[in-house]
Design an enzyme around this catalytic site. Structure first.
Site, PDB file in Angstrom:
ATOM      1  N   TYR A 142       0.818  -1.208   0.000  1.00 59.18           N
ATOM      2  CA  TYR A 142       0.000   0.000   0.000  1.00 59.18           C
ATOM      3  C   TYR A 142       0.856   1.265   0.000  1.00 59.18           C
ATOM      4  CZ  TYR A 142      -4.269  -2.729   0.774  1.00 59.18           C
ATOM      5  OH  TYR A 142      -5.310  -3.610   0.647  1.00 59.18           O
ATOM      6  N   LYS A 193       2.919 -15.245   2.051  1.00 59.10           N
ATOM      7  CA  LYS A 193       2.994 -16.097   0.860  1.00 59.10           C
ATOM      8  C   LYS A 193       4.472 -16.333   0.542  1.00 59.10           C
ATOM      9  CE  LYS A 193       0.350 -17.091  -2.120  1.00 59.10           C
ATOM     10  NZ  LYS A 193      -0.162 -18.445  -2.511  1.00 59.10           N
ATOM     11  N   ASP A 226      -3.334 -17.569   1.547  1.00 59.42           N
ATOM     12  CA  ASP A 226      -4.521 -18.056   0.821  1.00 59.42           C
ATOM     13  C   ASP A 226      -5.179 -19.202   1.588  1.00 59.42           C
ATOM     14  OD1 ASP A 226      -2.301 -19.631   0.280  1.00 59.42           O
ATOM     15  OD2 ASP A 226      -2.855 -20.048  -1.805  1.00 59.42           O
ATOM     16  N   ASP A 250      -5.863  -6.584   5.214  1.00 59.03           N
ATOM     17  CA  ASP A 250      -7.044  -5.870   4.734  1.00 59.03           C
ATOM     18  C   ASP A 250      -8.102  -6.875   4.289  1.00 59.03           C
ATOM     19  OD1 ASP A 250      -8.663  -3.805   3.917  1.00 59.03           O
ATOM     20  OD2 ASP A 250      -7.540  -3.337   2.093  1.00 59.03           O
ATOM     21  N   ASP A 254     -11.700  -8.368   6.431  1.00 60.58           N
ATOM     22  CA  ASP A 254     -13.070  -8.289   5.901  1.00 60.58           C
ATOM     23  C   ASP A 254     -13.742  -9.662   5.959  1.00 60.58           C
ATOM     24  OD1 ASP A 254     -12.898  -5.586   5.327  1.00 60.58           O
ATOM     25  OD2 ASP A 254     -13.684  -5.786   3.291  1.00 60.58           O
TER      26      ASP A 254
HETATM   27  C1  IPM Z   1      -9.640  -0.668   5.620  1.00 59.32           C
HETATM   28  C2  IPM Z   1     -10.024  -0.003   4.327  1.00 59.32           C
HETATM   29  C3  IPM Z   1      -8.920   0.942   3.920  1.00 59.32           C
HETATM   30  C4  IPM Z   1      -7.683   0.133   3.623  1.00 59.32           C
HETATM   31  C5  IPM Z   1      -9.278   1.867   2.747  1.00 59.32           C
HETATM   32  C6  IPM Z   1     -10.520   2.674   3.011  1.00 59.32           C
HETATM   33  C7  IPM Z   1      -8.116   2.761   2.387  1.00 59.32           C
HETATM   34  O1  IPM Z   1     -10.296  -0.973   3.382  1.00 59.32           O
HETATM   35  O2  IPM Z   1      -9.332   0.050   6.596  1.00 59.32           O
HETATM   36  O3  IPM Z   1      -9.669  -1.892   5.700  1.00 59.32           O
HETATM   37  O4  IPM Z   1      -7.501  -0.343   2.503  1.00 59.32           O
HETATM   38  O5  IPM Z   1      -6.868  -0.023   4.528  1.00 59.32           O
HETATM   39 MG    MG Z   2     -10.433  -2.938   4.165  1.00 57.98          MG
END
Ligand code: IPM
Ligand code: MG
Length: 368
Positions: A142, A193, A226, A250, A254
Site C-alpha cells: 500500500y 505467501k 490463501d 485488509d 473483511d
Molecule cells: C480498511 C479499508 C482501507 C484500507 C481503505 C478505506 C483505504 O479498506 O481500513 O480496511 O484499505 O486499509
Molecule cells: Mg479494508
C-alpha cells in the site's frame, strides 16, 4: 480531573451518523463520570476535499498529531470517484496512518452470542468466536515505491505497486502480536505467501526469529495467506491471534468481519509505538466498515462498530478498562434484548435505526 484530548473525524457517508452515537456516550461520561474528554472535530475524506481541496487539511493533521486519540468514522463515496488520485478520500486515512506511524492495526472479530444466527456460516462454526487479526498498517504494497502507472510509449501502459518490508517493520508487528497473545490464549498464526513472494520469505524468517528470541512461551504457527483465508471460513475458532501484512490483513479482516454477522459490528484500533518516556502511544480508532454511501443519511446504519471502536479507545489509549468492559457488555445486552439494525435483522427481532440503537446502548451503559 484528567484531560483527555480526543479528535473526532466523522468523515463521509454513514461516518457522521455513527459518530453522533459515540458523542452521546462522551457527553454522558463527561457529565456523570468525570471522564474529562476534550473533543475537537475535523474533516477527512470527501468532505475535506469539498471544503479544502485536500483529503485532510494541514490544520486537522496537526490536531491529530496533538490528540491523545483520534476517532475516525469512514471516508469515500461515488461523489468523489472522479477526484484526482492524490486527493481521493482514502488518501486522508492513509496519511493519518502513515504520518502518525500507526503500524499496528488490531481487528478483533468477536461473534456476540445473539448474532450467531446472522452469520452466513453455520451457527456452530461462529458461536463464541473470538479472534484478533493484527494487520501491519504502514508498510507493504500500500505504501511501497515505485507506485505508478507508466506509459510504455507503444500505446501500452503498465501499473506498478511495490511490496516491500524491512525486518524492523516485521519484528515490531510480530512483537505486538505476541504481547497481545499472552493476554489471550497465547497462540499466534503468522500468514504470508513465502511460496511466491520474497517479502513473504523474510516475513516468515523475522517472525520466527522474534519468537525464538523473546516469545518462545507463545505457540507460533505459520500459514500461507490463501490457505489462511480458506481456514477462516472453514473453522475460524482454530485461531487466536493472526498476524499478517497490510494487504493480506485488509482482505482477511473483511472475511473475519463477515463471520461475526455483519461488517457493521467490527471495531479496530490503529496504534503507534509506545513513547519510551511516557508509555503513551499515538492511536486512531475506526470501524472496519466503510462509508456505505448506499444507506447514508437514512438513519439505518449500524453504529455498533463505531461504538465498539470507542470502547477500544477507552481500553488502549486511556486505560479505562472497567468502562471499556462495561460498554462492551452494554452492546451485548442490547443485542440480547433483541434490538437489531437492518444489517443484522433476523426473524422475531426488533428492527431499530441508528439513534435508537445508540440510545439503547447508552441506556444499558448508564444502568450497568
Ligand atoms: C480498511 C479499508 C482501507 C484500507 C481503505 C478505506 C483505504 O479498506 O481500513 O480496511 O484499505 O486499509
Ligand atoms: Mg479494508
Amino acid at each position: 480531573m484528567a484531560s483527555r484530548k480526543l479528535l473526532l473525524l466523522p468523515g463521509d457517508g454513514i461516518g457522521p451518523e455513527a459518530m453522533a452515537e459515540v458523542r452521546k456516550l462522551i457527553d454522558f461520561m463527561n457529565a456523570q463520570m468525570s471522564a474529562g474528554f476534550e473533543t475537537e472535530e475535523g474533516l477527512v475524506g470527501g468532505c475535506a476535499y469539498d471544503a479544502h481541496g485536500q483529503s485532510i487539511s494541514e490544520a486537522d493533521m496537526a490536531k491529530a498529531m496533538a490528540a491523545d486519540a483520534v476517532l475516525f468514522g469512514a471516508v469515500g463515496g461515488p461523489k468523489w470517484d472522479a477526484v484526482p488520485y492524490e486527493v481521493r478520500p482514502e488518501a486522508g486515512l492513509l496519511r493519518l496512518r502513515k504520518d502518525m506511524e500507526l503500524f499496528a492495526n488490531l481487528r478483533p472479530a468477536i461473534c456476540y452470542p445473539a448474532l450467531a444466527q446472522s452469520s452466513s456460516l453455520k451457527p456452530e462454526v461462529v458461536e463464541g468466536l473470538d479472534i484478533l487479526i493484527i494487520r501491519e498498517l504502514t508498510g507493504g504494497v500500500y505504501f511501497g515505491e515505485p507506485k505508478e502507472i507508466i506509459d510504455l510509449g507503444n500505446g501500452q501502459k503498465r501499473g506498478i505497486d511495490t511490496q516491500v518490508y524491512d525486518p524492523f517493520e516485521i519484528g515490531r508487528i510480530a512483537g505486538v502480536a505476541f504481547e497481545l497473545a499472552r493476554t489471550r490464549r497465547n497462540e499466534v498464526c503468522s500468514m504470508e505467501k513465502r511460496n511466491v513472494m520474497k517479502s513473504g520469505v523474510l516475513w516468515n524468517e523475522v517472525v520466527t526469529a522474534t519468537h525464538k528470541a523473546r516469545y518462545s512461551d507463545v505457540k507460533l504457527t505459520h500459514m500461507l495467506a490463501d490457505a489462511g483465508g480458506m481456514q477462516l471460513v472453514r473453522w475460524p475458532k482454530q485461531f487466536d491471534v493472526i498476524v499478517t501484512d497490510n494487504l493480506f490483513g485488509d482482505m482477511l479482516s473483511d472475511v473475519a468481519a463477515m463471520l461475526t454477522g455483519s461488517l457493521g459490528m467490527l471495531p479496530s484500533a490503529s496504534l503507534g509505538a509506545p513513547d519510551a518516556k511516557t508509555g503513551s502511544r499515538k492511536a486512531l480508532y475506526e470501524p472496519v466498515h466503510g462509508s456505505a454511501p448506499d444507506i447514508a443519511g437514512q438513519g439505518i446504519a449500524n453504529p455498533i462498530a463505531m461504538i465498539a471502536s470507542f470502547a477500544m479507545c477507552l481500553r488502549y489509549s486511556f486505560n479505562m478498562v472497567e468502562e471499556a468492559d462495561r460498554l462492551e457488555r452494554a452492546i451485548s445486552a442490547v443485542l440480547d434484548d433483541g434490538l437489531r439494525t437492518a444489517d443484522i435483522m433476523s426473524d422475531g427481532m426488533t428492527q431499530v435505526g441508528t439513534t435508537q440503537m445508540g440510545d439503547a446502548i447508552l441506556a444499558r451503559f448508564k444502568a450497568a
